[in-house]
Design a protein around this motif. Structure first.
Motif, PDB file in Angstrom:
ATOM      1  N   THR A  91       0.975  -0.643   0.027  1.00  0.00           N
ATOM      2  CA  THR A  91       0.102   0.155   0.278  1.00  0.00           C
ATOM      3  C   THR A  91       0.806   1.309   0.187  1.00  0.00           C
ATOM      4  O   THR A  91       0.455   2.366  -0.521  1.00  0.00           O
ATOM      5  N   TYR A  96       0.358  -1.492  -6.166  1.00  0.00           N
ATOM      6  CA  TYR A  96      -1.088  -2.096  -6.400  1.00  0.00           C
ATOM      7  C   TYR A  96      -1.127  -0.794  -8.042  1.00  0.00           C
ATOM      8  O   TYR A  96      -2.127  -1.257  -9.017  1.00  0.00           O
ATOM      9  N   GLY A 288      -9.254  -9.153   2.535  1.00  0.00           N
ATOM     10  CA  GLY A 288      -9.775  -7.783   3.082  1.00  0.00           C
ATOM     11  C   GLY A 288      -8.594  -7.171   3.591  1.00  0.00           C
ATOM     12  O   GLY A 288      -8.931  -5.815   4.271  1.00  0.00           O
ATOM     13  N   GLN A 291      -7.461  -3.408   2.373  1.00  0.00           N
ATOM     14  CA  GLN A 291      -8.050  -2.554   2.452  1.00  0.00           C
ATOM     15  C   GLN A 291      -8.251  -1.948   4.218  1.00  0.00           C
ATOM     16  O   GLN A 291      -8.654  -0.916   4.776  1.00  0.00           O
ATOM     17  N   GLU A 292      -8.004  -3.058   5.102  1.00  0.00           N
ATOM     18  CA  GLU A 292      -8.806  -3.254   6.863  1.00  0.00           C
ATOM     19  C   GLU A 292      -6.980  -2.191   6.977  1.00  0.00           C
ATOM     20  O   GLU A 292      -7.805  -1.331   8.196  1.00  0.00           O
ATOM     21  N   PRO A 296      -6.756   0.128  -0.712  1.00  0.00           N
ATOM     22  CA  PRO A 296      -7.199  -0.048  -1.571  1.00  0.00           C
ATOM     23  C   PRO A 296      -8.251  -1.252  -2.057  1.00  0.00           C
ATOM     24  O   PRO A 296      -7.287  -2.230  -1.349  1.00  0.00           O
ATOM     25  N   ALA A 297      -9.481  -1.732  -2.475  1.00  0.00           N
ATOM     26  CA  ALA A 297      -9.893  -3.500  -1.766  1.00  0.00           C
ATOM     27  C   ALA A 297      -8.950  -4.328  -2.670  1.00  0.00           C
ATOM     28  O   ALA A 297      -9.102  -3.911  -3.800  1.00  0.00           O
ATOM     29  N   THR A 298      -8.119  -5.283  -2.287  1.00  0.00           N
ATOM     30  CA  THR A 298      -6.900  -5.849  -3.571  1.00  0.00           C
ATOM     31  C   THR A 298      -7.444  -7.499  -2.623  1.00  0.00           C
ATOM     32  O   THR A 298      -7.040  -7.479  -1.363  1.00  0.00           O
TER      33      THR A 298
END
Length: 423
Positions: A91, A96, A288, A291-292, A296-298
């Motif tokens: 991240t 990403y 999840g 994102q947690e 980003p949602a990955t």
């Protein structure tokens, strides 16, 4: 009293380190073949990373983390596992934005304050791999293939792949209700840890190692009973790909793994004949997690294995570890002038890529030959005043027990030619 190493740590010394180097070499080789790139993250991170990533209801966060306040009054934790750190690095460094999925592996020390016992250390070492940005069941199957191939290459036998699906947040909610209803009547008979899990994370009760809890949950509903359509299809496809790869597996509906971030596929590899604690590798999908922790949602999936445990199993199974160690050339010099010339020659041989050593304690010829034996040298170069005056070197072949004289200015070429022929 002399100062000793901290409890739960170990010194990996010459004579043992070669086994570690052999194992690490095999790891790097297979990861390269599978297209995984190495990543190195800090050995300490912000405590919040593990609280949010690993989960506050886990034993790791509740009982085992080495956490302290630094001089800036920030809460810092020595990393207890590698996945959360890799996701944080993914991240923070915007990986990403690269072509997905990103496949990475790591090797390094982890830290957990565990009860000191055989095979468990407070500083231990893990090999792990993560795939971020790929949600296809093919990814799940490939990462299990990597593990299976690796264990095959290092010679482990009697292994079993166990798989399960722990579902997604949608179908897990249904499982949670059913499990709590099932356990309601026997809740007070559960161990203290499981009584605490009953409200916070009841699925973890299925993972309890307490024999009493295991008996109470024998007929408990499993996650497979409540899988949604998407999770059921994902699990079925993963099994199809494993069959195509020729990997035998068994479904273990009680396996939920000990970390909160797992979703869908969970897996372990167990070894026969090593006792009750027979899992030597574990992992699963964690769609999840990125994102947690603020990314980003990955989708993601990974595994980890302890190197100490793998080496222990290799020893129990009498697996031969043959690290490729090149035998050094030993220079045996007699007299100060010969030592000076030997020291110069030592540098020349090393510059040419030949491993070369010499006695540093001023021993006699007998002592230097014993030193060459201990170093497992193939060739010993004997240089004294007489050889020096004639610009010659006696070359003793320790394997054949033969020796010959070679001109000093030709010794490097002689050794390069002979060592290349033996490779």
């Amino acid at each position: 009293m002399s100062i000793q190493r901290p409890k739960g740590t170990q010194d990996i010394i010459p004579g043992t380190i070669e086994k570690w180097q052999f194992l690490e070499e095999q790891i790097r080789k297979i990861c390269s073949e599978y297209g995984y790139k190495e990543i190195r993250t800090p050995v300490f991170e912000a405590t919040e990373l593990f609280q949010r990533g690993v989960g506050e209801t886990t034993d790791i966060v509740n009982k085992e983390m080495y956490t302290f306040m630094d001089k800036g009054q920030r809460s810092i934790t020595l990393r207890p596992e590698g996945t959360a750190s890799v996701c944080r690095a993914y991240t923070e460094n915007k990986l990403y934005a690269l072509q997905q999925p990103v496949k990475m592996y790591y090797l390094g020390p982890m830290f957990r304050y565990e009860k000191s016992q055989a095979g468990r250390f407070r500083q231990f070492h893990q090999f792990g791999a993560e795939v971020l940005g790929g949600e296809d069941p093919l990814v799940d199957a490939e990462i299990i293939c990597l593990i299976w191939d690796f264990f095959g290459r290092i010679g482990l036998k009697g292994l079993v792949v166990e798989i399960n699906s722990v579902g997604c947040p949608t179908c897990r909610a249904e499982h949670r209700i059913r499990l709590q209803e099932f356990l309601q009547e026997c809740k007070d008979d559960l161990c203290p840890d499981c009584q605490n899990r009953f409200t916070k994370n009841p699925m973890r009760i299925l993972d309890c190692k307490n024999s009493s809890c295991q008996k109470l949950t024998e007929n408990a509903p499993t996650t497979l009973d409540t899988l949604c359509v998407d999770c059921a299809e994902h699990f079925a496809k993963t099994q199809e790909y494993l069959k195509i790869a020729g990997i035998a597996y068994r479904i273990n509906p009680r396996m939920v793994r000990g970390l909160d971030y797992y979703q869908k596929t969970a897996f372990e590899v167990t070894a026969e004949g090593i006792g009750a604690q027979n899992a030597i590798c574990g992992g699963g999908r964690y769609d999840g997690l990125v994102q947690e922790i603020g990314g980003p949602a990955t989708p993601g999936i990974g595994f980890a294995m302890g190197l100490e445990r793998i080496l222990s199993v290799m020893e129990k199974q009498s697996v031969e570890m043959l690290p490729e160690v090149e035998a050094p050339v030993v220079i045996a010099a007699l007299g100060e002038a010969a030592r000076q010339e030997g020291f110069r020659l030592l540098g020349d041989l090393r510059q040419a890529g030949l491993p070369a050593v010499m006695d540093l304690l001023g021993k006699g010829l007998k002592g230097q030959l014993k030193y060459a034996d201990r170093e497992q040298a193939r060739y010993v170069l004997i240089l004294g005043d007489d050889e020096l005056s004639r610009k010659m070197v006696i070359v003793r072949d320790m394997r054949l027990g033969e020796q010959q004289e070679i001109p000093l200015d030709q010794i490097k070429a002689f050794l390069l030619n002979h060592t290349k022929c033996e490779m």
